[in-house]
Enzyme design. Structure first.
Site, PDB file in Angstrom:
ATOM      1  CD  GLU A 128       1.604 -12.785  16.518  1.00 26.91           C
ATOM      2  OE1 GLU A 128       1.030 -13.223  17.534  1.00 26.91           O
ATOM      3  OE2 GLU A 128       1.009 -12.205  15.576  1.00 26.91           O
ATOM      4  NE  ARG A 141      -2.609  -1.765   3.226  1.00 30.27           N
ATOM      5  CZ  ARG A 141      -2.665  -3.077   3.456  1.00 30.27           C
ATOM      6  NH1 ARG A 141      -3.189  -3.888   2.553  1.00 30.27           N
ATOM      7  NH2 ARG A 141      -2.186  -3.580   4.570  1.00 30.27           N
TER       8      ARG A 141
END
Length: 230
Positions: free
Chosen positions: A154, A117
């Site tokens: 993560e 983006r």
């Protein structure tokens, strides 16, 4: 005892405007006539106030155009969906223009956009300020020789890549993305640019999720955002 008399005008019934036409003007106008610098200061203050109010209104409109989708892509995540911002030409244009206003006079020569983006907001900013746009992509997306920087996720790791020669040591760069969460991707982007000798002036995002403290990973690199996400 001697007496003292003050030299009042003989005809006290004369209207004030007969003494001076300017005395009949409103007080702000009188001040501006006799104190031109006051008029200038008042004009500058009022102009800044109007600009500030307009900016706050534009940011509020940008924030209201961003849709929040709960539990996407997994439970507990509040997804900040910018596709609704892109559907609103006014809000989209204001978002780009606010970045342009910030960087137009900062001698920025590189706008580096983070996949994916960052590719939406980066190019129009680069065009408006006269800078080159450099895409920072995921592995095996760029066809030429690349340098890469790894960052932790993560679960596991990922990396971003940039074409060799796209950025020079003399360049002043900003890094653009739609959102900063934990800050790992932006930090990797900064490291990538710094490795080739460029000066990273700032990171710029439409949205920040402050509770995730991503800006702490940027160290001394400033972060500019338009909206705090939910």
């Amino acid at each position: 005892m001697s007496s003292f008399s003050f030299p009042f005008p003989r005809n006290l019934s004369l209207p004030l405007r007969s003494l001076s036409p300017r005395l009949s003007l409103p007080l702000p106008r009188l001040i501006s006539l006799y104190l031109p610098s006051s008029r200038l200061r008042f004009h500058c203050v009022s102009t800044r106030l109007m600009a500030s109010l307009e900016r706050k209104h534009r940011i509020a409109e940008i924030a209201s155009s961003i849709r929040v989708i709960p539990d996407f892509p997994k439970p507990g995540v509040m997804f900040q969906d910018i596709t609704t911002l892109l559907l609103d030409p006014k809000a989209f244009g204001d978002a780009v223009e606010l970045f342009v206003e910030r960087y137009r006079d900062q001698r920025i020569s590189v706008v580096a956009g983070v996949e994916a983006r960052g590719f939406i907001f980066g190019p129009p900013i680069a065009l408006a300020i006269g800078a080159k746009f450099v895409p920072l992509r995921k592995p095996k997306k760029l066809p030429g020789e690349v340098i890469s920087e790894e960052y932790l996720l993560e679960y596991g790791a990922d990396k971003i890549e940039m074409h060799v020669g796209a950025v020079q040591p003399t360049d002043r760069a900003i890094v653009v993305d739609d959102l900063i969460a934990t800050g790992g991707t932006l930090r990797a982007a900064v490291k990538l640019l710094e490795r080739v000798g460029a000066e990273v002036v700032e990171c710029a995002c439409v949205i920040e999720l402050p509770e995730l403290k991503g800006r702490e990973k940027l160290g001394d690199i400033p972060l500019f955002v338009l909206v705090n996400g939910a």
